[in-house]
Write a protein that holds these residues in place. Structure first.
Motif, PDB file in Angstrom:
ATOM      1  N   LYS A 166       0.602  -1.127  -0.053  1.00  0.00           N
ATOM      2  CA  LYS A 166       0.116   0.098   0.222  1.00  0.00           C
ATOM      3  C   LYS A 166       0.716   1.356   0.024  1.00  0.00           C
ATOM      4  O   LYS A 166       0.287   2.216  -0.206  1.00  0.00           O
ATOM      5  N   ASN A 167       2.066   1.047   0.574  1.00  0.00           N
ATOM      6  CA  ASN A 167       2.875   2.497   0.574  1.00  0.00           C
ATOM      7  C   ASN A 167       3.510   2.589  -1.025  1.00  0.00           C
ATOM      8  O   ASN A 167       4.719   3.497  -0.880  1.00  0.00           O
ATOM      9  N   GLY A 168       3.306   1.668  -1.980  1.00  0.00           N
ATOM     10  CA  GLY A 168       4.040   1.951  -3.328  1.00  0.00           C
ATOM     11  C   GLY A 168       5.526   1.054  -3.262  1.00  0.00           C
ATOM     12  O   GLY A 168       5.778   0.889  -4.436  1.00  0.00           O
ATOM     13  N   LYS A 169       5.661   0.222  -2.156  1.00  0.00           N
ATOM     14  CA  LYS A 169       6.839  -0.343  -2.293  1.00  0.00           C
ATOM     15  C   LYS A 169       6.270  -1.826  -2.758  1.00  0.00           C
ATOM     16  O   LYS A 169       5.314  -2.223  -2.894  1.00  0.00           O
ATOM     17  N   LYS A 170       7.405  -2.787  -2.588  1.00  0.00           N
ATOM     18  CA  LYS A 170       6.857  -4.377  -3.151  1.00  0.00           C
ATOM     19  C   LYS A 170       7.647  -5.139  -1.843  1.00  0.00           C
ATOM     20  O   LYS A 170       8.578  -4.705  -1.310  1.00  0.00           O
ATOM     21  N   LYS A 171       7.059  -6.245  -1.597  1.00  0.00           N
ATOM     22  CA  LYS A 171       7.260  -7.483  -0.759  1.00  0.00           C
ATOM     23  C   LYS A 171       7.493  -8.684  -1.414  1.00  0.00           C
ATOM     24  O   LYS A 171       6.956  -9.206  -2.366  1.00  0.00           O
ATOM     25  N   LEU A 172       8.795  -9.190  -1.466  1.00  0.00           N
ATOM     26  CA  LEU A 172       9.411 -10.355  -2.031  1.00  0.00           C
ATOM     27  C   LEU A 172       8.882 -11.606  -1.404  1.00  0.00           C
ATOM     28  O   LEU A 172       9.026 -11.475  -0.233  1.00  0.00           O
ATOM     29  N   ALA A 173       8.287 -12.662  -2.159  1.00  0.00           N
ATOM     30  CA  ALA A 173       7.793 -13.755  -1.612  1.00  0.00           C
ATOM     31  C   ALA A 173       8.205 -15.044  -2.387  1.00  0.00           C
ATOM     32  O   ALA A 173       8.539 -14.813  -3.574  1.00  0.00           O
ATOM     33  N   TYR A 174       8.243 -16.197  -1.903  1.00  0.00           N
ATOM     34  CA  TYR A 174       8.820 -17.336  -2.445  1.00  0.00           C
ATOM     35  C   TYR A 174       7.564 -18.290  -2.182  1.00  0.00           C
ATOM     36  O   TYR A 174       7.361 -18.707  -1.114  1.00  0.00           O
ATOM     37  N   GLY A 175       7.335 -19.153  -3.448  1.00  0.00           N
ATOM     38  CA  GLY A 175       6.513 -20.319  -3.144  1.00  0.00           C
ATOM     39  C   GLY A 175       6.121 -21.096  -4.414  1.00  0.00           C
ATOM     40  O   GLY A 175       6.503 -20.757  -5.521  1.00  0.00           O
ATOM     41  N   GLN A 176       5.327 -21.975  -4.279  1.00  0.00           N
ATOM     42  CA  GLN A 176       4.687 -22.791  -5.336  1.00  0.00           C
ATOM     43  C   GLN A 176       3.772 -22.096  -6.346  1.00  0.00           C
ATOM     44  O   GLN A 176       3.603 -22.147  -7.367  1.00  0.00           O
ATOM     45  N   SER A 177       3.006 -20.978  -5.624  1.00  0.00           N
ATOM     46  CA  SER A 177       2.000 -20.353  -6.416  1.00  0.00           C
ATOM     47  C   SER A 177       1.820 -18.914  -5.333  1.00  0.00           C
ATOM     48  O   SER A 177       2.476 -18.714  -4.497  1.00  0.00           O
ATOM     49  N   PRO A 178       1.076 -18.044  -5.991  1.00  0.00           N
ATOM     50  CA  PRO A 178       0.959 -16.909  -5.244  1.00  0.00           C
ATOM     51  C   PRO A 178       0.320 -16.968  -3.787  1.00  0.00           C
ATOM     52  O   PRO A 178       0.669 -16.381  -2.805  1.00  0.00           O
ATOM     53  N   GLU A 179      -0.611 -17.828  -3.722  1.00  0.00           N
ATOM     54  CA  GLU A 179      -1.191 -18.158  -2.579  1.00  0.00           C
ATOM     55  C   GLU A 179      -0.229 -18.985  -1.552  1.00  0.00           C
ATOM     56  O   GLU A 179      -0.188 -18.516  -0.241  1.00  0.00           O
ATOM     57  N   ASP A 180       0.630 -19.946  -2.007  1.00  0.00           N
ATOM     58  CA  ASP A 180       1.484 -20.368  -0.974  1.00  0.00           C
ATOM     59  C   ASP A 180       2.339 -19.449  -0.647  1.00  0.00           C
ATOM     60  O   ASP A 180       2.698 -19.394   0.410  1.00  0.00           O
ATOM     61  N   ALA A 181       2.834 -18.456  -1.555  1.00  0.00           N
ATOM     62  CA  ALA A 181       3.860 -17.514  -1.087  1.00  0.00           C
ATOM     63  C   ALA A 181       3.341 -16.583   0.105  1.00  0.00           C
ATOM     64  O   ALA A 181       4.134 -16.233   0.731  1.00  0.00           O
ATOM     65  N   LEU A 182       1.981 -16.348  -0.018  1.00  0.00           N
ATOM     66  CA  LEU A 182       1.380 -15.539   1.004  1.00  0.00           C
ATOM     67  C   LEU A 182       1.131 -16.225   2.278  1.00  0.00           C
ATOM     68  O   LEU A 182       1.591 -15.651   3.148  1.00  0.00           O
ATOM     69  N   LYS A 183       1.013 -17.510   1.942  1.00  0.00           N
ATOM     70  CA  LYS A 183       1.113 -18.307   3.554  1.00  0.00           C
ATOM     71  C   LYS A 183       2.636 -18.193   4.030  1.00  0.00           C
ATOM     72  O   LYS A 183       2.574 -18.296   5.247  1.00  0.00           O
ATOM     73  N   ILE A 184       3.373 -18.359   3.301  1.00  0.00           N
ATOM     74  CA  ILE A 184       4.730 -18.260   3.921  1.00  0.00           C
ATOM     75  C   ILE A 184       5.039 -17.005   4.390  1.00  0.00           C
ATOM     76  O   ILE A 184       5.482 -16.923   5.627  1.00  0.00           O
ATOM     77  N   LEU A 185       4.486 -16.132   3.883  1.00  0.00           N
ATOM     78  CA  LEU A 185       4.857 -14.767   4.400  1.00  0.00           C
ATOM     79  C   LEU A 185       4.095 -14.533   5.739  1.00  0.00           C
ATOM     80  O   LEU A 185       4.389 -13.953   6.750  1.00  0.00           O
ATOM     81  N   GLU A 186       2.813 -15.076   5.839  1.00  0.00           N
ATOM     82  CA  GLU A 186       2.020 -15.124   7.046  1.00  0.00           C
ATOM     83  C   GLU A 186       2.821 -15.510   8.284  1.00  0.00           C
ATOM     84  O   GLU A 186       2.575 -15.057   9.365  1.00  0.00           O
ATOM     85  N   MET A 187       3.530 -16.565   7.905  1.00  0.00           N
ATOM     86  CA  MET A 187       4.224 -17.297   9.095  1.00  0.00           C
ATOM     87  C   MET A 187       5.510 -16.297   9.573  1.00  0.00           C
ATOM     88  O   MET A 187       5.718 -16.434  10.577  1.00  0.00           O
ATOM     89  N   ARG A 188       5.781 -15.379   8.725  1.00  0.00           N
ATOM     90  CA  ARG A 188       6.990 -14.443   8.988  1.00  0.00           C
ATOM     91  C   ARG A 188       6.788 -12.978   9.477  1.00  0.00           C
ATOM     92  O   ARG A 188       7.548 -12.648  10.159  1.00  0.00           O
ATOM     93  N   LEU A 189       5.589 -12.580   8.859  1.00  0.00           N
ATOM     94  CA  LEU A 189       5.410 -11.350   9.135  1.00  0.00           C
ATOM     95  C   LEU A 189       4.193 -11.094  10.115  1.00  0.00           C
ATOM     96  O   LEU A 189       3.379 -12.163  10.291  1.00  0.00           O
ATOM     97  N   SER A 190       4.262  -9.910  10.790  1.00  0.00           N
ATOM     98  CA  SER A 190       2.968  -9.555  11.662  1.00  0.00           C
ATOM     99  C   SER A 190       1.739  -9.348  10.850  1.00  0.00           C
ATOM    100  O   SER A 190       1.851  -9.173   9.740  1.00  0.00           O
ATOM    101  N   LYS A 191       0.660  -9.193  11.724  1.00  0.00           N
ATOM    102  CA  LYS A 191      -0.403  -9.137  11.146  1.00  0.00           C
ATOM    103  C   LYS A 191      -0.484  -7.557  10.422  1.00  0.00           C
ATOM    104  O   LYS A 191      -1.066  -7.562   9.185  1.00  0.00           O
ATOM    105  N   GLU A 192      -0.176  -6.562  11.047  1.00  0.00           N
ATOM    106  CA  GLU A 192      -0.035  -5.413  10.630  1.00  0.00           C
ATOM    107  C   GLU A 192       0.723  -5.321   9.336  1.00  0.00           C
ATOM    108  O   GLU A 192       0.426  -4.558   8.167  1.00  0.00           O
TER     109      GLU A 192
END
Length: 68
Positions: free
Chosen positions: A16-42
């Motif tokens: 939302k701030n115009g930057k980008k967040k790098l993620a890694y996974g088998q699919s975009p959904e998988d990558a988001l699940k991995i990020l959920e383990m690493r990042l805070s809710k905020e």
């Protein structure tokens, strides 16, 4: 079974701030699940989950200035 049978990809999700967040996974959904383990809710709330770019590892240097 080898992990090479399930390829993984790199994804750049817009923030939302115009930057980008790098993620890694088998699919975009998988990558988001991995990020959920690493990042805070905020931090997860800052990710625009339906706006992403699939990139190759060799392209990563092009996007480093955009990471946030």
């Amino acid at each position: 079974m080898s992990s090479f049978s399930n390829p993984h990809y790199m994804y750049l999700f817009d923030l939302k701030n115009g930057k980008k967040k790098l993620a890694y996974g088998q699919s975009p959904e998988d990558a988001l699940k991995i990020l959920e383990m690493r990042l805070s809710k905020e931090e997860m709330e800052q990710i625009i989950q339906d706006k992403f770019l699939k990139i190759h590892q060799r392209q990563l240097q092009e996007y480093v200035p955009l990471l946030g």
